[in-house]
Design a protein around this motif. Structure first.
Motif, PDB file in Angstrom:
ATOM      1  N   ARG A   1       0.823  -1.211   0.000  1.00  0.00           N
ATOM      2  CA  ARG A   1       0.000   0.000   0.000  1.00  0.00           C
ATOM      3  C   ARG A   1       0.862   1.269   0.000  1.00  0.00           C
ATOM      4  NH1 ARG A   1      -2.656  -3.868   3.128  1.00  0.00           N
ATOM      5  NH2 ARG A   1      -4.851  -4.211   2.585  1.00  0.00           N
ATOM      6  N   PHE A   2       1.940   1.277   0.773  1.00  0.00           N
ATOM      7  CA  PHE A   2       2.788   2.466   0.846  1.00  0.00           C
ATOM      8  C   PHE A   2       3.686   2.618  -0.384  1.00  0.00           C
ATOM      9  CE2 PHE A   2       1.587   2.709   5.299  1.00  0.00           C
ATOM     10  CZ  PHE A   2       1.573   4.074   5.517  1.00  0.00           C
ATOM     11  N   ALA A   3       3.694   1.615  -1.245  1.00  0.00           N
ATOM     12  CA  ALA A   3       4.443   1.740  -2.501  1.00  0.00           C
ATOM     13  C   ALA A   3       3.703   2.607  -3.514  1.00  0.00           C
ATOM     14  CB  ALA A   3       4.703   0.359  -3.091  1.00  0.00           C
ATOM     15  N   ASP A   4       2.478   3.011  -3.177  1.00  0.00           N
ATOM     16  CA  ASP A   4       1.696   3.882  -4.042  1.00  0.00           C
ATOM     17  C   ASP A   4       2.498   5.151  -4.340  1.00  0.00           C
ATOM     18  OD1 ASP A   4      -0.291   6.011  -4.756  1.00  0.00           O
ATOM     19  OD2 ASP A   4      -1.703   4.363  -4.484  1.00  0.00           O
TER      20      ASP A   4
ATOM     21  N   TYR B   1      -7.428   3.095   2.619  1.00  0.00           N
ATOM     22  CA  TYR B   1      -6.755   2.952   1.326  1.00  0.00           C
ATOM     23  C   TYR B   1      -7.537   2.001   0.419  1.00  0.00           C
ATOM     24  CZ  TYR B   1      -3.082   1.980  -2.087  1.00  0.00           C
ATOM     25  OH  TYR B   1      -2.364   1.835  -3.247  1.00  0.00           O
ATOM     26  N   ASP B   2      -7.972   0.854   0.980  1.00  0.00           N
ATOM     27  CA  ASP B   2      -8.684  -0.133   0.175  1.00  0.00           C
ATOM     28  C   ASP B   2     -10.060   0.364  -0.250  1.00  0.00           C
ATOM     29  OD1 ASP B   2      -6.501  -1.725   0.532  1.00  0.00           O
ATOM     30  OD2 ASP B   2      -7.416  -3.017   2.047  1.00  0.00           O
ATOM     31  N   ASN B   3     -10.722   1.112   0.630  1.00  0.00           N
ATOM     32  CA  ASN B   3     -12.039   1.636   0.282  1.00  0.00           C
ATOM     33  C   ASN B   3     -11.950   2.668  -0.847  1.00  0.00           C
ATOM     34  OD1 ASN B   3     -13.418   0.089   2.101  1.00  0.00           O
ATOM     35  ND2 ASN B   3     -13.463   1.651   3.704  1.00  0.00           N
TER      36      ASN B   3
ATOM     37  N   ARG C   1       1.683   8.042  -4.676  1.00  0.00           N
ATOM     38  CA  ARG C   1       1.269   9.225  -3.918  1.00  0.00           C
ATOM     39  C   ARG C   1       2.093   9.415  -2.645  1.00  0.00           C
ATOM     40  NH1 ARG C   1      -5.054   7.842  -3.779  1.00  0.00           N
ATOM     41  NH2 ARG C   1      -4.120   5.751  -3.657  1.00  0.00           N
ATOM     42  N   PHE C   2       2.776   8.349  -2.194  1.00  0.00           N
ATOM     43  CA  PHE C   2       3.597   8.450  -0.984  1.00  0.00           C
ATOM     44  C   PHE C   2       5.086   8.486  -1.306  1.00  0.00           C
ATOM     45  CE2 PHE C   2      -0.050   5.568   0.417  1.00  0.00           C
ATOM     46  CZ  PHE C   2      -0.860   6.630   0.795  1.00  0.00           C
ATOM     47  N   ALA C   3       5.431   8.512  -2.585  1.00  0.00           N
ATOM     48  CA  ALA C   3       6.830   8.360  -2.987  1.00  0.00           C
ATOM     49  C   ALA C   3       7.733   9.443  -2.408  1.00  0.00           C
ATOM     50  CB  ALA C   3       6.931   8.354  -4.514  1.00  0.00           C
TER      51      ALA C   3
ATOM     52  N   ILE D   1       9.329   6.795   3.050  1.00  0.00           N
ATOM     53  CA  ILE D   1       9.033   5.852   4.138  1.00  0.00           C
ATOM     54  C   ILE D   1       9.714   4.525   3.839  1.00  0.00           C
ATOM     55  CG2 ILE D   1       7.198   4.651   5.371  1.00  0.00           C
ATOM     56  CD1 ILE D   1       5.315   6.934   4.538  1.00  0.00           C
ATOM     57  N   ASP D   2      10.595   4.066   4.738  1.00  0.00           N
ATOM     58  CA  ASP D   2      11.292   2.806   4.488  1.00  0.00           C
ATOM     59  C   ASP D   2      10.638   1.662   5.259  1.00  0.00           C
ATOM     60  OD1 ASP D   2      12.137   2.997   7.150  1.00  0.00           O
ATOM     61  OD2 ASP D   2      14.116   3.762   6.618  1.00  0.00           O
TER      62      ASP D   2
END
Length: 460
Positions: A81-84, A115-117, A86-88, A92-93
């Motif tokens: 999810r954090f690989a989206d 996120y899923d919704n 939009r968070f690049a 965040i590691d």
């Protein structure tokens, strides 16, 4: 903090507060010191297998809920999810995500839900089999009412006597006016069982083994006499897909059949008396290894619990066609693929031979305590010459010391065979058996040195 250790401080703290207990009172019930419980709640100590069993017994608690990250796919699910993009820009590691998941699992779950919704199409992509399995595990593969009703019927049919098949045939004849007929393979080339209401017959393929014939008859009784009870449980599940509901109902039918042939109380007493000796239990109850493995995952009756076994069935490619963890917390069998270092794969080349192995999810065996696993080949439909699979069962090593199959096995952590949850999810470095790079880790390349593994990656 190790990723696979059972750090579940927030869940334990919420359980204690729900019960209205102080740390001292809760520690007394768990038979540990208040200081040790304080360390557990602060995620400075993992929840050991002994503490987990005390939580189950003292609070009738679902041990799977201690791994609250499972609902969001664990660490891999959070990384995905954090690989989206939009968070690049946030940088965040993985280490930050590990700390986030360990310290605030409910906040992580809330993020995952939001996120899923926001992507309903992705949520609707869950296949029927996965949805059905998720519901089975929500129940911990124990359906108390169905189990008790099947046990009552077994007592009524006096299934404790030697010839189970005869008792099943008599029940079908007397209660349902159905006879049983064994037909040649050429007449039933593509079927194992068929109900012919016109002829009032249950027709079985001659290719079925005796345990498989008995199980098919038990399945027929379950369909005829437990239809309403099974339907009520299946309708209570929240499925978006009718195929998932049908798969779940089929599992419940098989559950009733197994509970009929292996009635709970008598089966558990036999397990305890024999040290869960698998070959002995097979013969005592006239069942196949796969039927026995299924039943071992269901022993969760309140006040009368058995050991928390998991069970899987895999093919030669390492794919799991069945996964039942019950009350077990075995995470490595919930992956998409299995580890080639696990002796379950060796069983394919040693048909009929039980492969016993002590495995753990890290080099020292100290992270998860390790698992005693037992694996053997089975025929896909119970008919000789059919597709071949391996069925494996396992239990935490800390609980396995008195098992019959553990007598010649060292359960010292240092003697465990380290395995992983499939190469893509395994972050152990230096494994010469590795076939794929681990997801979520940056690959490392050295122009001067060539390592012994095909993929090297940065730690952390």
């Amino acid at each position: 903090m190790t990723e696979d250790a059972l750090f579940a401080g927030p869940a334990v703290r919420r359980l204690r507060k729900r019960e209205g207990l102080t740390q001292a009172a809760a520690a007394a019930r768990l038979d540990i010191s208040p200081s040790y419980l304080n360390l557990i709640e602060r995620n400075q100590r993992p929840v050991s297998a002994r503490v987990m069993m005390q939580l189950v017994e003292q609070f009738d608690f679902d041990p799977r809920s201690l791994r609250e990250d499972e609902a969001i796919g664990g660490m891999d699910g959070l990384v995905r999810r954090f690989a989206d993009k939009r968070f690049a820009d946030l940088g965040i590691d993985r280490e930050e995500l590990q700390e986030f998941l360990a310290s605030s699992p409910q906040v992580a779950a809330a993020f995952a839900r939001l996120y899923d919704n926001a992507a309903p199409a992705a949520r609707g992509s869950e296949d029927p089999l996965t949805a059905s399995r998720r519901e089975i595990e929500r129940w911990r593969n124990h359906f108390a009412d169905l189990d008790a009703a099947a046990e009552d019927l077994a007592d009524d049919m006096r299934l404790s006597r030697g010839d189970i098949g005869l008792a099943l045939v008599e029940r079908l004849r007397e209660r349902h006016q159905l006879s049983v007929r064994i037909l040649p393979r050429e007449i039933m080339p593509d079927s194992l069982r068929r109900l012919d209401l016109h002829a009032r017959q249950i027709q079985l393929s001659e290719m079925l083994s005796i345990p498989s014939r008995n199980f098919q008859l038990a399945l027929q009784i379950a369909q005829l006499e437990f239809a309403d009870a099974i339907d009520a449980v299946a309708k209570g599940a929240k499925f978006d897909d009718e195929a998932a509901r049908a798969l779940f109902a089929r599992h419940l039918t098989g559950y009733v059949a197994a509970a009929l042939i292996m009635p709970y109380g008598r089966f558990l007493r036999a397990c305890e008396a024999t040290g869960y000796d698998l070959p002995v239990l097979e013969r005592r109850f006239g069942v196949s290894f796969e039927q026995l493995a299924h039943r071992l995952t269901t022993l969760q009756r309140v006040g009368q619990r058995g050991l928390p076994f998991f069970m899987v069935r895999l093919d030669r490619a390492g794919q799991f066609s069945k996964t039942f963890t019950g009350a077990s917390t075995a995470r490595f069998v919930e992956s998409d693929a299995s580890c080639p270092l696990w002796h379950a794969h060796r069983a394919f080349d040693r048909a009929g031979e039980l492969q016993v192995q002590f495995v753990a999810l890290d080099e020292s065996g100290e992270r998860d305590g390790g698992w005693l696993t037992m694996a053997r080949t089975v025929e896909g439909s119970g008919a000789p010459g059919e597709a071949q699979f391996v069925v494996a069962v396992g239990v935490e090593a800390v609980l396995a010391g008195d098992l019959a199959q553990a007598y010649d096995i060292s359960l010292r952590p240092a003697d465990a065979q380290p395995i992983g949850p499939g190469c893509a999810r395994c972050h152990r470095s230096g494994c010469r058996q590795r076939s794929l790079p681990p997801r979520g880790r940056k690959l490392a390349f050295d122009r001067i040195r060539r390592g012994v593994t095909p993929f090297e990656f940065e730690e952390g």
